[in-house]
Design a protein around this motif. Sequence first.
Motif, mmCIF file in Angstrom:
data_model
loop_
_atom_site.group_PDB
_atom_site.id
_atom_site.type_symbol
_atom_site.label_atom_id
_atom_site.label_comp_id
_atom_site.label_asym_id
_atom_site.label_seq_id
_atom_site.Cartn_x
_atom_site.Cartn_y
_atom_site.Cartn_z
ATOM 1 N N ASP A 168 2.348 6.990 1.910
ATOM 2 C CA ASP A 168 2.149 6.792 0.469
ATOM 3 C C ASP A 168 1.871 8.109 -0.262
ATOM 4 O OD1 ASP A 168 1.763 4.445 2.010
ATOM 5 O OD2 ASP A 168 0.708 3.484 0.348
ATOM 6 N N ASP B 257 4.820 3.158 -2.814
ATOM 7 C CA ASP B 257 3.720 3.711 -3.600
ATOM 8 C C ASP B 257 3.980 5.192 -3.842
ATOM 9 O OD1 ASP B 257 2.522 1.302 -4.027
ATOM 10 O OD2 ASP B 257 0.790 1.661 -2.720
ATOM 11 N N ASN C 203 3.527 -1.676 -4.161
ATOM 12 C CA ASN C 203 2.891 -2.428 -5.237
ATOM 13 C C ASN C 203 2.626 -1.562 -6.465
ATOM 14 O OD1 ASN C 203 1.059 -1.478 -3.061
ATOM 15 N ND2 ASN C 203 -0.534 -1.973 -4.543
ATOM 16 N N HIS C 204 2.312 -0.293 -6.282
ATOM 17 C CA HIS C 204 2.068 0.563 -7.450
ATOM 18 C C HIS C 204 3.359 0.841 -8.224
ATOM 19 C CE1 HIS C 204 -2.203 1.559 -7.282
ATOM 20 N NE2 HIS C 204 -2.091 1.556 -5.964
ATOM 21 N N HIS D 154 6.768 -1.364 2.968
ATOM 22 C CA HIS D 154 5.569 -0.763 2.381
ATOM 23 C C HIS D 154 4.300 -1.332 3.015
ATOM 24 C CE1 HIS D 154 2.757 1.121 -0.214
ATOM 25 N NE2 HIS D 154 2.296 -0.033 -0.660
ATOM 26 N N THR E 162 5.043 -5.935 -0.020
ATOM 27 C CA THR E 162 4.308 -4.882 -0.744
ATOM 28 C C THR E 162 2.798 -5.076 -0.786
ATOM 29 O OG1 THR E 162 4.367 -5.871 -2.980
ATOM 30 C CG2 THR E 162 6.308 -4.611 -2.277
ATOM 31 N N HIS F 286 0.588 1.594 2.801
ATOM 32 C CA HIS F 286 -0.204 0.642 2.020
ATOM 33 C C HIS F 286 -1.670 0.501 2.411
ATOM 34 C CE1 HIS F 286 -0.989 -2.707 -0.630
ATOM 35 N NE2 HIS F 286 -1.256 -3.519 0.359
HETATM 36 MN MN LIG Z 1 0.342 -0.081 -1.647
#
Ligand SMILES: [Mn+2]
Length: 273
Positions: free
Chosen positions: A7, A36, A64-65, A117, A178, A224
């Motif tokens: 990440d 991310d 997710n980001h 992720h 995610t 993640h």
């Molecule tokens: Mn993440």
Amino acid sequence: MHYLIGDLQGCHDAFDQLLAEIGFSPSRDHLHVLGDLVNRGPDSLAVLRRLRGFGASATCLLGNHDLHLLAVAAGVRRPHRKDTLDALLADDEREAWLAWLRQCRLADSACGWLTVHAGVLPQWNSARTLALAREVEAMIRGPQFPDFLRVMYGNEPPRWDDTLGGFDRWRFIINVLTRIRFCSADGLMEFDTKDSAEQAPPGFAPWFSHAGRASVGEPIAFGHWSTLGLINRPDLLALDTGCVWGGALSAVRVDGGRREVVQVHCRQAQAPG
Ligand SMILES: [Mn+2]
């Protein structure tokens, strides 16, 4: 040479340092970035500029980001107080960055590794995971994505069912790929706990620790989950080593040569929380 990268979260200085450390050459090497890419760190714009500049030599997953950025840009989600996305959202090329993110992947394969992720549902093997990711990637690139963004967030449905369709199917697949950390052996996901693997809530365990999962023996690399630290097993790589929280940015070489882990400390670390 092929490298998996954990990440980034907008930590361009660490990324720059890592690329120098591995002697990355876009004409010779390939990066597989585990999602991310943006947020919380100081220079998401520079990270995206760098990755896009590598063209076909970098394959990036959505985390997710990154999805959060797309939702905030679309006006369907409020920014978080710790977001660091303003420069990106105000950039002249804003629409081009968003379009570039929409062509990133949710899962991929790299030199025999499945890359995701967050993780994989115990009921899915690698081939199934890739096929489901392709379904959602096609939707994200297509005309239904703005409508989907409005209903992307939520923890329902709680369990996978092959007959799920439309928004519920896409949300479930995105939640697995995610967001997953802890789940039960039969695939119920738990989204409240972000602690280390030892802190599993009763009845749950890290997704990768279920002995009967369909992907056992299939090499999987994921990011993640920074509180796990580096996991480097023959068939499992956890590569979110908390760069943005004062940890390190990690790369692992996974082509035919000897597996090699390279880490650089992040000087752009943010206060945790
Ligand atoms: Mn993440």
